[in-house]
Design a protein around this motif. Sequence first.
Motif, short mmCIF file in Angstrom:
data_model
loop_
_atom_site.label_atom_id
_atom_site.label_comp_id
_atom_site.label_asym_id
_atom_site.label_seq_id
_atom_site.Cartn_x
_atom_site.Cartn_y
_atom_site.Cartn_z
N ALA A 26 -11.68 11.51 18.75
CA ALA A 26 -11.28 12.16 17.50
C ALA A 26 -11.85 11.43 16.29
N LEU A 27 -12.90 10.66 16.50
CA LEU A 27 -13.53 9.85 15.47
C LEU A 27 -12.49 8.98 14.76
N ASN A 28 -11.54 8.48 15.58
CA ASN A 28 -10.52 7.53 15.13
C ASN A 28 -9.65 8.07 14.00
N SER A 29 -9.47 9.39 13.96
CA SER A 29 -8.64 9.97 12.91
C SER A 29 -7.21 9.45 13.03
N LEU A 30 -6.58 9.27 11.89
CA LEU A 30 -5.29 8.57 11.80
C LEU A 30 -4.12 9.49 12.09
N THR A 31 -3.23 9.02 12.94
CA THR A 31 -1.94 9.67 13.14
C THR A 31 -0.86 8.84 12.46
N HIS A 32 0.33 9.42 12.38
CA HIS A 32 1.45 8.68 11.78
C HIS A 32 1.74 7.41 12.58
N GLU A 33 1.69 7.53 13.89
CA GLU A 33 1.92 6.37 14.76
C GLU A 33 0.94 5.24 14.45
N MET A 34 -0.31 5.60 14.23
CA MET A 34 -1.32 4.57 13.96
C MET A 34 -1.05 3.87 12.63
N VAL A 35 -0.69 4.63 11.62
CA VAL A 35 -0.37 4.03 10.32
C VAL A 35 0.76 3.03 10.45
N LEU A 36 1.81 3.40 11.17
CA LEU A 36 2.95 2.50 11.35
C LEU A 36 2.57 1.26 12.14
N ARG A 37 1.71 1.44 13.13
CA ARG A 37 1.30 0.30 13.95
C ARG A 37 0.47 -0.69 13.13
N VAL A 38 -0.44 -0.19 12.31
CA VAL A 38 -1.24 -1.08 11.45
C VAL A 38 -0.33 -1.82 10.48
N ASP A 39 0.63 -1.12 9.91
CA ASP A 39 1.53 -1.76 8.95
C ASP A 39 2.35 -2.87 9.62
N GLU A 40 2.82 -2.61 10.82
CA GLU A 40 3.57 -3.64 11.55
C GLU A 40 2.71 -4.88 11.81
N ALA A 41 1.45 -4.64 12.18
CA ALA A 41 0.56 -5.76 12.45
C ALA A 41 0.32 -6.58 11.18
N LEU A 42 0.12 -5.90 10.06
CA LEU A 42 -0.10 -6.62 8.80
C LEU A 42 1.12 -7.45 8.42
N THR A 43 2.31 -6.92 8.71
CA THR A 43 3.53 -7.69 8.43
C THR A 43 3.55 -8.96 9.26
N ALA A 44 3.27 -8.84 10.54
CA ALA A 44 3.31 -10.00 11.43
C ALA A 44 2.26 -11.04 11.02
N TRP A 45 1.05 -10.59 10.72
CA TRP A 45 -0.03 -11.52 10.42
C TRP A 45 0.10 -12.15 9.03
N GLU A 46 0.74 -11.45 8.13
CA GLU A 46 0.96 -12.02 6.80
C GLU A 46 1.82 -13.28 6.90
N ARG A 47 2.72 -13.28 7.87
CA ARG A 47 3.66 -14.41 8.04
C ARG A 47 3.15 -15.46 9.02
N ASP A 48 2.01 -15.20 9.65
CA ASP A 48 1.50 -16.10 10.69
C ASP A 48 0.47 -17.05 10.10
N PRO A 49 0.77 -18.33 9.99
CA PRO A 49 -0.18 -19.26 9.37
C PRO A 49 -1.46 -19.44 10.18
N ALA A 50 -1.45 -19.06 11.45
CA ALA A 50 -2.65 -19.19 12.27
C ALA A 50 -3.68 -18.10 11.97
N VAL A 51 -3.23 -17.02 11.33
CA VAL A 51 -4.13 -15.92 10.98
C VAL A 51 -4.61 -16.10 9.55
N GLU A 52 -5.93 -16.25 9.40
CA GLU A 52 -6.49 -16.44 8.06
C GLU A 52 -7.23 -15.21 7.56
N THR A 53 -7.67 -14.35 8.48
CA THR A 53 -8.46 -13.17 8.13
C THR A 53 -8.05 -12.00 9.01
N VAL A 54 -8.02 -10.80 8.44
CA VAL A 54 -7.77 -9.58 9.20
C VAL A 54 -9.05 -8.75 9.18
#
Length: 363
Positions: A26-54
Amino acid sequence: MNGTDAPVLLHTAGRAAHITLNRPRALNSLTHEMVLRVDEALTAWERDPAVETVVVTGAGERGLCAGGDIRTIHDDARDGDGTASAAFWRDEYRLNARIARYPKPYVAVMDGIVMGGGVGVSAHGSVRIVTERSRIAMPETGIGFVPDVGGTHLLARAPGELGTHLALTGTQIGAADALLCGLADHYVPSAALGDLVDELAGLPAAEALARYAQAPPPGVLAAHRIWIDACYATDRVEEAVRRLYDHDDPAAKEAAETLLTRSPTSLKVTLAAVRRARGLGSLERVLDQEYRVSCAALTAPDLVEGIRAQIIDKDRAPRWTPAALADVTDADVDRFFTPLGERELGLATTADGAPEHGGQTRS
């Protein structure tokens, strides 16, 4: 790690965390589930000092992301009450704003097709990479919609009237033109992307990019600035079309012909949205405006008809209502900007005092 069939794949490698949009068919078209999953990942990585770049990439060979899942929006607008689409946009636009404010380098690999919602998850990032394969567009007027995901904010800030041209026509642009319009920061040949992404595991984004970024092949928009700036310097779509037809440059006449295939209502609302975005300032205020416009589009006939003609039936012969620019009144346009009361997106009220995206220091 996710299963390899998940619509979003997440993994870390050294100091870098990776998001892969994973619906290649589907040429990676975005679903609601995908948006929520990306947001969850950004939340986790924002708080993770081991992650410097996304790092954000798209699965497959065709591109990063072709946009939102408009088949679902079509069905919701035609058969439902629009609440599912409104909920999707609410979370998508909040994600777009979050990306623009993300406190760590957000490296968007804008290789191949990047359109609509794909622009929203990439062009607000702090490090935006294009290649010779990049094809970037906000093609919404062709499906009876209006550029969203912060697209009117980005295009309103492009030099001269380049953004107006791109917003109204939906024209695809390549790497050099994306850089010219402020939609990207760096050009890297696609053959070097694998090595660049690998090096982000151990190097800061700026240091890795210094090894691979190059000057892009020539674009086309710079040579068209004279007619683009002259013809689109108006607040009336009919006047822009008249000027384009009257101009000597064949490319201007071609743009006029393109405009006359687009939804007349979408054209007028899009021009108004871009003009208003210039005065709104912050991305959050523009996203609030885009949410009003998008929700209004759900109850207008052209969105369902445009998606039907381009995506569902693929007859490429939409029957717009109204069918002519002259029949779209100022009141018709104003309706799209009506405040939503308790249903407002409300991003601007949560971002007071936040720095503008354009004021960020780019890597």
